[in-house]
Design an enzyme around this catalytic site. Structure first.
Site, mmCIF file in Angstrom:
data_model
loop_
_atom_site.group_PDB
_atom_site.id
_atom_site.type_symbol
_atom_site.label_atom_id
_atom_site.label_comp_id
_atom_site.label_asym_id
_atom_site.label_seq_id
_atom_site.Cartn_x
_atom_site.Cartn_y
_atom_site.Cartn_z
ATOM 1 N N CYS A 62 7.665 -8.181 -35.368
ATOM 2 C CA CYS A 62 7.754 -7.952 -36.813
ATOM 3 C C CYS A 62 9.205 -7.828 -37.255
ATOM 4 O O CYS A 62 9.711 -6.735 -37.525
ATOM 5 C CB CYS A 62 6.975 -6.708 -37.238
ATOM 6 S SG CYS A 62 6.758 -6.636 -39.025
ATOM 7 N N CYS B 284 4.955 -12.297 -42.680
ATOM 8 C CA CYS B 284 5.645 -11.013 -42.735
ATOM 9 C C CYS B 284 5.565 -10.472 -44.156
ATOM 10 O O CYS B 284 6.241 -10.975 -45.054
ATOM 11 C CB CYS B 284 7.107 -11.180 -42.313
ATOM 12 S SG CYS B 284 8.013 -9.612 -42.310
#
Length: 450
Positions: free
Chosen positions: A201, A379
């Site tokens: 991430c 994201c």
């Protein structure tokens, strides 16, 4: 005769020790899945290594494909965490308790849970050894071992977390320390870091910066704060469309971005962080901080790195389209442990799971895989307590957007999806193998249109 007798005795004693070592404690006992001892059956048609997002998702899918009795999952952890929510935990918007479930409650019913840690993978003999001495053979192997955090590669960590003013959203042990540091902020520098390694991430290190900025504004402390993002990268974000929007936010909110700055030391007792300038080797700079958020260096699983399955760096070496191993055709992989050239996110796992399921189903039928993974990843860039920029893109860094509007713009709807909708779909959809495929958000939109 005595040497022969001694040999036989030693052999039997070793076998006895092995049986003792592999007693039922190697398998979790739960009403949700089979609890037969590991020694009763040590061969499985489909062996899954890892009980994280990729491992649980694929075990659910493999149960439907080959039958629960033919599937086993090796995973030592009793608790499973939904890690994407830790960004909001670190900002006080969610609780750490909301991010966890007992692993036993997530294991597909009938699937064997080997509650041990993988110690060695031997693809030449189709076997896996666990840390309690159990040897498990397989016909097909799915590797979903994730990656490893390396706080220790930063001088002064992890022991620095014993001091106040410092936290990290990447560990359940330190995520609440981020929130405490933010609450206790008085005046000075709030510093946020991004390491000189691949990370999972990749947006998370700056999400907490935007949230902290919003919190400091809400509490009237922003005028006395310098919000600083020191990243080892040469860009703020890897996809230009979204990077352009982020730079606009940075300028509007007076955030300081220092590119090519890598954290190498934390002097927690002095509240100092030392960064190296990657463009000027040997040059370092010390930042005093009132709050420090650390994103640790990360690397491949040591188990994979020490096996024939690894590429030259240590990641699981896969065909980037089929997710099949480049050398061993009965080995497959998913998620953060792989060398797939895309961002390591939960959304990527969701997309990969559908492709991998198709690939394995074809291999089982002795057919050629026909579905290709395009590198889809996503994201949700949290920019405040009620806005998100939803970045979706492929291997080439080209946007692969779901919605019929510009996703590079901050939107409240996207925040609601991130904070409320996605966790529900994770627990009740993805991990059950009922949700996934190209563009997880696309599935949400389709559901909403029905």
């Amino acid at each position: 005769m005595r040497p022969v007798f001694t040999f036989v005795l030693r052999h039997r004693m070793a076998a006895l020790r092995h049986l003792k070592q592999c007693h039922p404690r190697g398998i979790a006992i739960s009403q949700f899945h089979t609890s037969s001892p590991a020694s009763a059956k040590q061969h499985y048609k489909m062996l899954v290594l890892g009980g994280g997002t990729g491992g649980i998702t694929m075990s659910s899918r493999m149960k439907r494909l080959v039958g629960a009795e033919n599937v086993a999952v090796v995973e030592p952890s009793e608790i499973h965490y939904y890690q994407p929510i830790w960004t909001l935990v670190g900002a006080g918007a969610k609780t750490v308790a909301s991010s966890s479930r007992p692993t036993a409650s997530l294991m597909p019913s009938g699937v064997k849970w080997v509650k041990s840690k993988v110690q060695e993978i031997n693809p030449e003999t189709n076997t896996v050894c666990t840390d309690d001495g159990t040897e498990i053979s397989y016909e097909y192997l799915i590797v979903a071992l994730g990656l490893e955090l390396h706080y220790e590669k930063i001088k002064g960590l992890p022991e620095g977390f014993e001091h106040p003013k410092i936290g990290s959203n990447y560990s359940v042990q330190t995520v609440e320390k981020t929130w405490k540091a933010l609450q206790d902020f008085k005046e000075g520098n709030a510093v946020f870091t991004f390491p000189n390694t691949p990370v999972k991430c990749a947006g998370a290190p700056q999400k907490i910066m935007y949230l902290s900025d919003a919190y400091l504004r809400k509490t009237g402390k922003r005028a006395k704060a310098n919000v600083i993002y020191n990243t080892s990268l040469p860009v703020i974000f890897g996809v230009k469309k979204y990077a352009d929007s982020l730079w606009e936010i940075v300028k509007k909110r007076d955030l300081q971005i220092n590119l090519r700055h890598n954290l190498i030391e934390v002097r927690a007792d002095k509240q100092e962080a030392v960064f190296e300038n990657l463009d000027k080797p040997g040059e370092t700079k010390v930042f005093e901080y009132e709050m420090l958020h650390v994103t640790p260096p990360m690397g491949p699983s040591s188990v994979i790195k020490g096996s024939p399955l690894a590429d030259e760096i240590g990641w699981l070496d896969l065909n980037k389209e089929t997710l099949q191993h480049t050398k061993y055709p009965n080995v497959f992989g998913i998620g953060d442990c792989t060398n797939l050239p895309t961002s390591k996110t939960g959304a990527a796992v969701a997309a990969q799971s559908a492709v991998l399921n198709r690939t394995i189903s074809k291999i089982l039928k002795k057919e050629k895989p026909d579905k290709k993974y395009d590198g889809y990843t996503s994201c949700p860039l949290v920019t405040s307590y009620n806005t998100v920029i939803l970045a979706e893109f492929d291997y080439n860094g080209q946007p692969l957007e779901t919605f019929p509007f510009n996703q590079a713009k901050e939107r409240q709807l996207m925040y609601h999806m991130k904070a409320d909708v996605m966790p529900h779909l994770y627990w009740h959809g993805l991990l059950r193998g009922l949700w996934g495929g190209p563009g997880p958000y696309r599935k949400i939109m389709h559901l909403g249109m029905k």
